[in-house]
Design a protein around this motif. Structure first.
Motif: not given
Length: 153
Positions: A23-29
């Motif tokens: 989730i957090f890796e995705r939020l950084a995109r």
């Protein structure tokens, strides 16, 4: 059902921790937005993820808890629970649960989220250490999330 224990496990179980990383890796995109967070009931795992997002953005724990409790205004999991019990039981391998036993699953209590926050503090000293520790994110990822979400407002 022991909801406090569930929320503490959400801070410690490898499967949950792996989910936070995704989730957090995705939020950084840049291409992640708009972003929707949900789970089966829309309050437990969703509430924990939203609490972690708020923590990354610098929201106080008091405000995080207040936000979590807004769920009570918009979610009435106990409504018609007695009528829904047979339907719920049809989906599980045992059917001796009562409305009283199921009620905690369909309620929201500040102590639930506090149990998660306490576990994160006890084990890691706070949300940022949790996210950069067992979740495995780097500070650049958290900074990218802050940049995207704080500028969006």
């Amino acid at each position: 059902l022991e909801m406090i224990g569930l929320y503490r496990r959400l801070a410690r179980e490898p499967g949950a921790i792996a989910g936070y990383r995704v989730i957090f890796e995705r939020l950084a995109r840049d291409d992640a937005y708009p972003f929707l967070v949900h789970c089966s009931a829309g309050k437990d795992r969703t509430g924990v993820v939203c609490a972690l997002i708020h923590a990354v953005l610098g929201v106080s724990e008091a405000d995080i808890r207040d936000d979590f409790m807004l769920t009570v205004k918009h979610y009435d999991g106990l409504k018609n629970l007695e009528a829904r019990v047979p339907q719920i039981m049809a989906g599980v391998s045992f059917s001796d649960w009562t409305v009283e036993a199921l009620a905690p699953i369909f309620t929201v209590e500040a102590d639930y989220l506090q149990a998660f926050l306490d576990a994160v503090h006890e084990d890691h000293g706070g949300a940022e250490n949790f996210l950069t520790g067992p979740v495995g994110l780097d500070h650049a990822t958290l900074d990218a999330i802050r940049e995207r979400l704080l500028e969006a407002g």
